[in-house]
Write an enzyme that holds these catalytic residues in place. Structure first.
Site, PDB file in Angstrom:
ATOM      1  N   LYS A  55      -8.084 -23.477  40.905  1.00  0.00           N
ATOM      2  CA  LYS A  55      -7.800 -22.894  39.591  1.00  0.00           C
ATOM      3  C   LYS A  55      -7.262 -23.969  38.646  1.00  0.00           C
ATOM      4  O   LYS A  55      -7.650 -24.045  37.478  1.00  0.00           O
ATOM      5  CB  LYS A  55      -6.802 -21.736  39.720  1.00  0.00           C
ATOM      6  CG  LYS A  55      -7.448 -20.479  40.286  1.00  0.00           C
ATOM      7  CD  LYS A  55      -6.454 -19.451  40.776  1.00  0.00           C
ATOM      8  CE  LYS A  55      -7.174 -18.358  41.549  1.00  0.00           C
ATOM      9  NZ  LYS A  55      -6.299 -17.482  42.319  1.00  0.00           N
ATOM     10  N   GLN A  99      -0.265 -15.281  42.875  1.00  0.00           N
ATOM     11  CA  GLN A  99      -1.252 -15.464  43.949  1.00  0.00           C
ATOM     12  C   GLN A  99      -0.905 -14.574  45.142  1.00  0.00           C
ATOM     13  O   GLN A  99       0.219 -14.600  45.637  1.00  0.00           O
ATOM     14  CB  GLN A  99      -1.271 -16.956  44.355  1.00  0.00           C
ATOM     15  CG  GLN A  99      -2.301 -17.309  45.397  1.00  0.00           C
ATOM     16  CD  GLN A  99      -3.746 -17.164  44.913  1.00  0.00           C
ATOM     17  OE1 GLN A  99      -4.088 -17.579  43.819  1.00  0.00           O
ATOM     18  NE2 GLN A  99      -4.584 -16.561  45.730  1.00  0.00           N
ATOM     19  N   ASP A 127      -5.249 -10.861  35.651  1.00  0.00           N
ATOM     20  CA  ASP A 127      -6.229 -10.260  36.564  1.00  0.00           C
ATOM     21  C   ASP A 127      -6.205  -8.730  36.468  1.00  0.00           C
ATOM     22  O   ASP A 127      -6.727  -8.040  37.346  1.00  0.00           O
ATOM     23  CB  ASP A 127      -5.985 -10.718  38.014  1.00  0.00           C
ATOM     24  CG  ASP A 127      -7.285 -10.738  38.820  1.00  0.00           C
ATOM     25  OD1 ASP A 127      -8.368 -10.529  38.215  1.00  0.00           O
ATOM     26  OD2 ASP A 127      -7.233 -10.964  40.037  1.00  0.00           O
TER      27      ASP A 127
END
Ligand code: NAD
Length: 302
Positions: A55, A99, A127
């Protein structure tokens, strides 16, 4: 003898990254600050470390600012909460990604992963995992969508655009999915559930399957679109899959010999007239590209 047509996610992701980079270049050319992504990594999960490194690399390619906050696996609930609250208040942070998975010691009956995700400000929830943003996905009013399902939809639209590699990412049209039948295998909050709503909002007729579903091999019959997201290799083979079907394999499974495979019995499709994503090189790169796209969208929203 027919062959499957491979849907090249690495190529499409490269196109998407180019489009995101152009947007960031435009922002920076106006002397504005670059969009910023903050990633919180808790503990020593090796796979998570690799994802986070990828990322960071992609953010750099897009000229997006990125910061990774690494917390030890024995971090307290209060310290993790404090980290999220600080990032929520930081004017220079546009997008926050926690995460997953979190270390087991942080998880209890009252405070699971959903609890920590719910602390992220919805305006920075890259997200779409807060309840507020999930609600907006549900009613189709969200300005951003969860990264993996968004990448899956891009791959479907690209396939219906005849996999035309000459056009730019932004000129790929949203396919008319009215009348298309779709099967989604897997009902997680991260992939299967939001994708089912996104396809429904695009007028597809959606069937959901999961670990308790019987006779999956029968359910694949007559489906125009099949998406698998289970983490269960060789879930089904090409039997009953209709000619011309689009198969999107989200699963990532590491075999004992170290090989990475998806959920589908890929070999069984080698003489099938269908469109299929490879693993690796299908959904994975699209997920990261969608993450970068969402960072810029959140920046613009703010
Ligand atoms: P999850 O464990 O949260 O959910 C798995 C789902 O699969 C569940 O809903 C379960 O009911 C269903 N399932 C399990 N076994 C099944 C079976 N035998 N038949 C039918 N359904 C079954 O997982 P997730 O987070 O949705 O991830 C699923 C897979 O996708 C994993 O392999 C993960 O690594 C991968 N993944 C890949 C990407 C990517 O970018 N490529 C992103 C997210 C997840």
């Amino acid at each position: 003898m027919t062959n499957p047509t491979i849907i090249d996610g690495t190529f499409l992701a490269m196109k998407k990254i180019e489009a995101v980079r152009e947007q960031v270049e435009k922002i920076c050319s106006q002397s504005l600050r670059a969009p910023k992504l903050a990633v919180i990594l808790v503990g020593d999960n090796e796979a998570s470390k690799i994802y986070v490194r990828n990322k960071e690399k992609k953010a750099k390619e897009c000229f997006i600012d990125s910061e990774t906050i690494i917390l030890p696996s024995d971090v307290s609930k209060e310290e993790l909460e404090e980290t999220i609250f600080k990032l929520n208040l930081d004017e220079k942070v546009d997008a926050i990604l926690l995460q997953l998975p979190l270390p087991q010691n942080l998880i209890s009956d009252s405070f699971d992963e959903k609890y920590f995700l719910s602390l992220i400000s919805p305006s920075k929830d890259v997200d779409c995992l807060t309840s507020f943003n999930q609600g907006r996905v549900f009613n189709g009013s969200s300005s951003i969508y969860p990264c993996t399902p968004q990448g899956v939809l891009n791959l479907i639209d690209f396939t219906y655009s005849d996999l035309d590699t000459s056009i730019s990412f932004d000129s790929i049209k949203s396919a008319n999915l009215a009348g298309k039948s779709a099967l989604i295998v897997g009902r997680s909050l991260l992939v299967g559930k939001p994708l089912s709503l996104m396809l429904l909002n695009r007028n597809a007729t959606v069937t959901m399957a999961h670990s308790k579903t019987q006779n999956l091999q029968d359910l694949v019959k007559d489906k125009d679109i099949i998406v698998t997201a289970t983490g269960y290799p060789k879930l089904f083979n090409s039997q009953n899959v209709k000619d011309g079907a689009i198969l999107i394999d989200v699963g990532i499974n590491k075999l004992e010999n170290g090989k990475l495979v998806g959920d589908l019995d890929f070999e069984s499709f080698k003489n099938k007239d269908c469109y299929i994503t490879p693993v690796p090189g299908g959904v994975g790169p699209m997920t990261i590209a969608s993450l970068m796209e969402n960072v810029v969208k959140l920046y613009k929203n703010r």
